[in-house]
Design an enzyme around this catalytic site. Sequence first.
Site, PDB file in Angstrom:
ATOM      1  N   GLY A  48       0.851  -1.200   0.000  1.00 26.41           N
ATOM      2  CA  GLY A  48       0.000   0.000   0.000  1.00 26.41           C
ATOM      3  C   GLY A  48       0.881   1.243   0.000  1.00 26.41           C
ATOM      4  N   LYS A 194      -4.074  -0.440  13.104  1.00 26.13           N
ATOM      5  CA  LYS A 194      -5.489  -0.307  13.454  1.00 26.13           C
ATOM      6  C   LYS A 194      -6.202   0.339  12.263  1.00 26.13           C
ATOM      7  CE  LYS A 194      -5.923   4.296  13.893  1.00 26.13           C
ATOM      8  NZ  LYS A 194      -6.925   5.209  13.458  1.00 26.13           N
ATOM      9  N   TYR A 225       0.113   5.153  17.746  1.00 25.97           N
ATOM     10  CA  TYR A 225      -0.083   6.161  18.783  1.00 25.97           C
ATOM     11  C   TYR A 225       0.722   5.816  20.044  1.00 25.97           C
ATOM     12  CZ  TYR A 225      -2.932   9.801  20.907  1.00 25.97           C
ATOM     13  OH  TYR A 225      -3.350  10.954  21.479  1.00 25.97           O
ATOM     14  N   LEU A 226       0.900   4.519  20.268  1.00 29.16           N
ATOM     15  CA  LEU A 226       1.601   4.103  21.491  1.00 29.16           C
ATOM     16  C   LEU A 226       3.092   4.436  21.442  1.00 29.16           C
ATOM     17  CD1 LEU A 226      -0.144   0.705  22.196  1.00 29.16           C
ATOM     18  CD2 LEU A 226      -0.710   2.972  23.008  1.00 29.16           C
ATOM     19  N   LYS A 228       4.164   7.393  20.765  1.00 33.08           N
ATOM     20  CA  LYS A 228       4.359   8.809  21.122  1.00 33.08           C
ATOM     21  C   LYS A 228       5.005   8.919  22.493  1.00 33.08           C
ATOM     22  CE  LYS A 228       0.652  10.840  18.372  1.00 33.08           C
ATOM     23  NZ  LYS A 228       1.510  11.526  17.409  1.00 33.08           N
ATOM     24  N   HIS A 286      -6.702   4.085  20.313  1.00 33.44           N
ATOM     25  CA  HIS A 286      -5.702   4.959  20.951  1.00 33.44           C
ATOM     26  C   HIS A 286      -6.073   5.298  22.400  1.00 33.44           C
ATOM     27  CE1 HIS A 286      -4.254   5.326  16.983  1.00 33.44           C
ATOM     28  NE2 HIS A 286      -4.884   6.400  16.599  1.00 33.44           N
ATOM     29  N   LYS A 369     -12.434  11.791  25.305  1.00 30.86           N
ATOM     30  CA  LYS A 369     -13.023  12.787  24.409  1.00 30.86           C
ATOM     31  C   LYS A 369     -12.186  12.845  23.132  1.00 30.86           C
ATOM     32  CE  LYS A 369     -14.198  16.649  26.698  1.00 30.86           C
ATOM     33  NZ  LYS A 369     -14.075  18.030  27.222  1.00 30.86           N
ATOM     34  N   LYS A 372     -12.786  15.730  15.596  1.00 31.40           N
ATOM     35  CA  LYS A 372     -12.122  16.319  14.421  1.00 31.40           C
ATOM     36  C   LYS A 372     -12.660  17.725  14.217  1.00 31.40           C
ATOM     37  CE  LYS A 372     -11.004  12.571  11.281  1.00 31.40           C
ATOM     38  NZ  LYS A 372      -9.630  12.874  11.426  1.00 31.40           N
TER      39      LYS A 372
END
Length: 407
Positions: A48, A194, A225-226, A228, A286, A369, A372
């Site tokens: 991809g 994910k 995300y993990l 970061k 996330h 929370k 976008k």
Amino acid sequence: MSIELRGSYSTSRNNSLERNSFRSESFSEDRDQEVIPDVGCLSIVVLGASGDLAKKKTFPALFNLFRQGFLQPNEVHIFGYARTKLSDDELRERIRGFLSQGKGASTEHTDDLLKFLQLVKYVSGSYDSEDGFLLLNKEISAHESSRRSQPGTSRRLFYLALPPSVYPLVCKMIRGYCMNQSHLSGWTRIVVEKPFGKDLFSAEELSVQLGELFDEQQIYRIDHYLGKELVQNLLVLRFANRFFVPLWNRDNIANVQIVFREDFGTEGRGGYFDQYGIIRDIIQNHLLQVLCLITMEKPVSLKPEHIRDEKVKVLQSVLPIKYEEIVLGQYEGYRDDPTVSDNSNTPTFATVVLRIHNERWEGVPFILKAGKALNSRKAEIRVQFKDVPGDIFKCEETWTANVNHTE
Ligand SMILES: NC(=O)c1ccc[n+]([C@@H]2O[C@H](COP(=O)([O-])OP(=O)(O)OC[C@H]3O[C@@H](n4cnc5c(N)ncnc54)[C@H](OP(=O)(O)O)[C@@H]3O)[C@@H](O)[C@H]2O)c1
């Protein structure tokens, strides 16, 4: 008192990983057993490669690893694979803009960039054709022979930067045509991003499909995300810090807010987003992972299995969410995205309150929370401590106002 942990979007060059952590330790078959050193060459295949994730995240991440010395030019080759017809140079041009630092780039950065791009090759083919994967295998094998890699020692990593609907097919093709003949220390790894399925049924189905093709140790389900810094630091903050250890519980903490906001909308990529929505895109993966790191008990060690066990325990203690503790919304203009249907009711904003029924967290609301097209871009964990008894500063209780605050 509240403490706020803010997300950083920068990539630190001084990260504390040991140089070989991309090699033997993280990929060893059995982390308890003796680690066999990696000696063969490494082929990284980005399937991809023509897409959004590849250019924005995957190639930049690989470039950072290259710059930090984790990917050695004399042993690594990176292959992009997708249906779009591109030459090697056309792929390099596509990704160059996401790797360069523009006019202010140092000579060192520019040199590194040129060296890195030379490691990138492109193979075009469909995701269901034998021919495409035979050609890919031929290119990888040619790279392995050019590096005089001893048969059975070379390593092949396949990163699926593809829509999840294509995963099973592509995995079948990799299994059929591109596996490393790893009888020595070589290996084949499959990395999937994910979202892992769309609901419990599709996630379990995908797990079964991948499980029929590969051993569990060969499959890496990742959530970028993990990686970061904010998230990576959570375990240290909690478990290596005497200051916080005694405070981290219902006696001292009033509530925790885990917030992810973006100040941009779908920007023409609504086709993907509209099928998933903000809960599947951000909250389920996330933010729930962050929740686990904040709330789980101390794992026996830092081994992935031990951390996973503690995460599972805390997730099992989460009570069903109450309908009145959910807020959903959609930003104005979302349906103007030509890839979104005119009557879509997919949420682009959600707040949910989770409650954990265990000794440590009973009664503490965890407010997740995500949204976008909001007024700021922020990833934040806010831990609100309870007021001190006998307050002499006459502090107002502000957290309830924050919780009810509308974006
Ligand atoms: N973009 C992000 O920031 C992001 C962040 C986190 C996770 N993800 C996940 O990462 C994966 C890839 O995301 P992406 O944004 O890169 O997706 P994408 O741009 O829509 O697709 C990647 C590539 O896959 C091929 N493709 C697209 N739709 C296809 C289809 N229906 N059948 C077969 N091939 C198709 C296309 O390449 P060819 O036509 O050239 O073959 C496309 O360039 C998805 O699972 C996504 O949920 C993305």
